[in-house]
Design a protein around this motif. Structure first.
Motif, PDB file in Angstrom:
ATOM      1  N   TRP A 150      -8.363 -10.741   3.314  1.00 53.32           N
ATOM      2  CA  TRP A 150      -9.335 -10.166   4.101  1.00 53.32           C
ATOM      3  C   TRP A 150      -9.039  -9.777   5.416  1.00 53.32           C
ATOM      4  O   TRP A 150      -9.224  -8.662   5.902  1.00 53.32           O
ATOM      5  CB  TRP A 150     -10.728 -10.633   3.653  1.00 53.32           C
ATOM      6  N   ALA A 151      -8.529 -10.786   5.848  1.00 50.37           N
ATOM      7  CA  ALA A 151      -8.225 -10.669   7.434  1.00 50.37           C
ATOM      8  C   ALA A 151      -6.799  -9.651   7.542  1.00 50.37           C
ATOM      9  O   ALA A 151      -6.817  -8.829   8.616  1.00 50.37           O
ATOM     10  CB  ALA A 151      -7.746 -11.976   8.137  1.00 50.37           C
ATOM     11  N   VAL A 152      -5.900  -9.916   6.768  1.00 50.84           N
ATOM     12  CA  VAL A 152      -4.826  -9.075   6.558  1.00 50.84           C
ATOM     13  C   VAL A 152      -5.298  -7.622   6.476  1.00 50.84           C
ATOM     14  O   VAL A 152      -4.858  -6.790   7.032  1.00 50.84           O
ATOM     15  CB  VAL A 152      -3.556  -9.371   5.573  1.00 50.84           C
ATOM     16  N   PHE A 153      -6.193  -7.329   5.266  1.00 55.23           N
ATOM     17  CA  PHE A 153      -6.768  -6.057   5.275  1.00 55.23           C
ATOM     18  C   PHE A 153      -7.374  -5.420   6.310  1.00 55.23           C
ATOM     19  O   PHE A 153      -6.983  -4.259   6.832  1.00 55.23           O
ATOM     20  CB  PHE A 153      -7.499  -6.064   4.175  1.00 55.23           C
ATOM     21  N   VAL A 154      -8.195  -6.154   7.099  1.00 58.09           N
ATOM     22  CA  VAL A 154      -8.986  -5.548   8.210  1.00 58.09           C
ATOM     23  C   VAL A 154      -8.055  -5.383   9.168  1.00 58.09           C
ATOM     24  O   VAL A 154      -8.012  -4.452   9.929  1.00 58.09           O
ATOM     25  CB  VAL A 154      -9.871  -6.721   8.452  1.00 58.09           C
ATOM     26  N   GLY A 155      -7.021  -6.179   9.441  1.00 53.36           N
ATOM     27  CA  GLY A 155      -6.020  -6.058  10.520  1.00 53.36           C
ATOM     28  C   GLY A 155      -5.043  -4.783  10.383  1.00 53.36           C
ATOM     29  O   GLY A 155      -4.969  -3.920  11.151  1.00 53.36           O
ATOM     30  N   LEU A 156      -4.732  -4.399   9.096  1.00 54.37           N
ATOM     31  CA  LEU A 156      -4.181  -3.177   8.966  1.00 54.37           C
ATOM     32  C   LEU A 156      -4.990  -1.957   9.120  1.00 54.37           C
ATOM     33  O   LEU A 156      -4.456  -0.807   9.489  1.00 54.37           O
ATOM     34  CB  LEU A 156      -3.529  -3.179   7.371  1.00 54.37           C
ATOM     35  N   LEU A 157      -6.313  -2.136   8.534  1.00 53.22           N
ATOM     36  CA  LEU A 157      -7.069  -0.982   8.823  1.00 53.22           C
ATOM     37  C   LEU A 157      -7.246  -0.719  10.671  1.00 53.22           C
ATOM     38  O   LEU A 157      -7.349   0.580  10.594  1.00 53.22           O
ATOM     39  CB  LEU A 157      -8.598  -1.196   8.262  1.00 53.22           C
ATOM     40  N   LEU A 158      -7.524  -1.883  10.979  1.00 55.18           N
ATOM     41  CA  LEU A 158      -7.530  -1.649  12.667  1.00 55.18           C
ATOM     42  C   LEU A 158      -6.267  -1.029  13.323  1.00 55.18           C
ATOM     43  O   LEU A 158      -6.351  -0.142  14.187  1.00 55.18           O
ATOM     44  CB  LEU A 158      -7.710  -3.018  13.298  1.00 55.18           C
ATOM     45  N   LEU A 159      -5.274  -1.409  12.698  1.00 55.58           N
ATOM     46  CA  LEU A 159      -3.845  -0.885  13.294  1.00 55.58           C
ATOM     47  C   LEU A 159      -3.754   0.597  12.839  1.00 55.58           C
ATOM     48  O   LEU A 159      -3.275   1.458  13.855  1.00 55.58           O
ATOM     49  CB  LEU A 159      -2.789  -1.645  12.623  1.00 55.58           C
ATOM     50  N   LEU A 160      -4.048   1.160  11.957  1.00 60.50           N
ATOM     51  CA  LEU A 160      -4.179   2.520  11.436  1.00 60.50           C
ATOM     52  C   LEU A 160      -5.012   3.324  12.118  1.00 60.50           C
ATOM     53  O   LEU A 160      -4.763   4.417  12.623  1.00 60.50           O
ATOM     54  CB  LEU A 160      -4.518   2.594   9.845  1.00 60.50           C
ATOM     55  N   ALA A 161      -6.472   2.684  12.569  1.00 65.98           N
ATOM     56  CA  ALA A 161      -7.468   3.472  13.220  1.00 65.98           C
ATOM     57  C   ALA A 161      -6.542   3.526  14.782  1.00 65.98           C
ATOM     58  O   ALA A 161      -6.804   4.536  15.334  1.00 65.98           O
ATOM     59  CB  ALA A 161      -8.523   2.521  13.314  1.00 65.98           C
ATOM     60  N   LEU A 162      -6.055   2.474  15.248  1.00 66.77           N
ATOM     61  CA  LEU A 162      -5.411   2.418  16.531  1.00 66.77           C
ATOM     62  C   LEU A 162      -4.432   3.603  16.649  1.00 66.77           C
ATOM     63  O   LEU A 162      -4.077   4.190  17.503  1.00 66.77           O
ATOM     64  CB  LEU A 162      -4.922   1.127  16.819  1.00 66.77           C
ATOM     65  N   TYR A 163      -3.565   3.743  15.658  1.00 71.02           N
ATOM     66  CA  TYR A 163      -2.628   4.685  15.578  1.00 71.02           C
ATOM     67  C   TYR A 163      -3.283   6.028  15.470  1.00 71.02           C
ATOM     68  O   TYR A 163      -2.921   6.926  16.327  1.00 71.02           O
ATOM     69  CB  TYR A 163      -1.673   4.703  14.157  1.00 71.02           C
ATOM     70  N   PHE A 164      -4.333   6.392  14.736  1.00 71.59           N
ATOM     71  CA  PHE A 164      -4.948   7.689  14.781  1.00 71.59           C
ATOM     72  C   PHE A 164      -5.641   7.905  16.201  1.00 71.59           C
ATOM     73  O   PHE A 164      -5.559   8.999  16.598  1.00 71.59           O
ATOM     74  CB  PHE A 164      -5.941   7.681  13.523  1.00 71.59           C
ATOM     75  N   VAL A 165      -6.262   7.036  16.640  1.00 73.70           N
ATOM     76  CA  VAL A 165      -6.639   7.272  18.009  1.00 73.70           C
ATOM     77  C   VAL A 165      -5.793   7.333  19.210  1.00 73.70           C
ATOM     78  O   VAL A 165      -5.979   8.133  20.046  1.00 73.70           O
ATOM     79  CB  VAL A 165      -7.795   6.259  18.473  1.00 73.70           C
ATOM     80  N   GLY A 166      -4.769   6.720  19.051  1.00 73.39           N
ATOM     81  CA  GLY A 166      -3.580   6.597  19.939  1.00 73.39           C
ATOM     82  C   GLY A 166      -2.519   7.375  19.903  1.00 73.39           C
ATOM     83  O   GLY A 166      -1.846   7.901  21.057  1.00 73.39           O
ATOM     84  N   ALA A 167      -1.924   7.695  18.650  1.00 71.35           N
ATOM     85  CA  ALA A 167      -0.664   8.347  18.840  1.00 71.35           C
ATOM     86  C   ALA A 167      -0.624   9.683  17.745  1.00 71.35           C
ATOM     87  O   ALA A 167       0.249  10.280  17.599  1.00 71.35           O
ATOM     88  CB  ALA A 167       0.579   7.391  18.155  1.00 71.35           C
ATOM     89  N   GLU A 168      -1.719   9.859  17.148  1.00 69.82           N
ATOM     90  CA  GLU A 168      -1.639  10.942  16.129  1.00 69.82           C
ATOM     91  C   GLU A 168      -1.683  12.303  16.825  1.00 69.82           C
ATOM     92  O   GLU A 168      -2.832  12.849  16.839  1.00 69.82           O
ATOM     93  CB  GLU A 168      -2.779  10.891  14.805  1.00 69.82           C
ATOM     94  N   GLU A 169      -0.483  12.744  17.246  1.00 72.10           N
ATOM     95  CA  GLU A 169      -0.443  14.020  17.654  1.00 72.10           C
ATOM     96  C   GLU A 169       0.990  14.288  18.324  1.00 72.10           C
ATOM     97  O   GLU A 169       1.566  13.300  18.557  1.00 72.10           O
ATOM     98  CB  GLU A 169      -1.238  14.272  19.022  1.00 72.10           C
ATOM     99  N   GLY A 170       1.379  15.342  18.362  1.00 71.43           N
ATOM    100  CA  GLY A 170       2.659  15.535  18.814  1.00 71.43           C
ATOM    101  C   GLY A 170       3.755  15.506  17.775  1.00 71.43           C
ATOM    102  O   GLY A 170       3.552  15.506  16.575  1.00 71.43           O
ATOM    103  N   ALA A 171       5.017  14.750  18.243  1.00 68.74           N
ATOM    104  CA  ALA A 171       6.071  14.543  17.398  1.00 68.74           C
ATOM    105  C   ALA A 171       5.772  13.432  16.216  1.00 68.74           C
ATOM    106  O   ALA A 171       6.482  13.644  15.273  1.00 68.74           O
ATOM    107  CB  ALA A 171       7.588  13.958  18.107  1.00 68.74           C
ATOM    108  N   THR A 172       4.963  12.723  16.412  1.00 65.28           N
ATOM    109  CA  THR A 172       4.817  11.488  15.430  1.00 65.28           C
ATOM    110  C   THR A 172       3.544  11.950  14.511  1.00 65.28           C
ATOM    111  O   THR A 172       2.935  10.971  13.782  1.00 65.28           O
ATOM    112  CB  THR A 172       4.192  10.033  16.159  1.00 65.28           C
ATOM    113  N   SER A 173       3.212  13.194  14.712  1.00 60.55           N
ATOM    114  CA  SER A 173       1.814  13.455  13.813  1.00 60.55           C
ATOM    115  C   SER A 173       2.132  13.344  12.404  1.00 60.55           C
ATOM    116  O   SER A 173       3.067  13.922  11.717  1.00 60.55           O
ATOM    117  CB  SER A 173       1.528  14.857  14.057  1.00 60.55           C
TER     118      SER A 173
END
Length: 69
Positions: A23-46
């Motif tokens: 569960w800790a690994v699953f939640v960690g991956l979800l948090l990393l995915l959310a951080l990606y979408f909030v922080g880097a989902e635009e431009g060349a890496t979209s």
């Protein structure tokens, strides 16, 4: 008047790490995915074309200190 003594019927048991770890690994991956979408989902890496994701997480970007414009 009577004296009542309450004894606990359930004693808390520690949860083993092997049960928490998936569960800790699953939640960690979800948090990393959310951080990606909030922080880097635009431009060349979209991953998703258009500005839909950017506009959806726009206020979160400002709240977390990510520049966006």
């Amino acid at each position: 008047m009577s004296d009542l003594v309450l004894e606990p019927s359930a004693v808390p048991q520690p949860i083993p790490v092997r049960e928490i770890l998936p569960w800790a690994v699953f939640v960690g991956l979800l948090l990393l995915l959310a951080l990606y979408f909030v922080g880097a989902e635009e431009g060349a890496t979209s991953l998703i074309p258009g500005m839909y994701v950017h506009e959806f997480v726009h206020d979160g970007r400002h709240l977390l200190g990510f520049p966006c414009h």
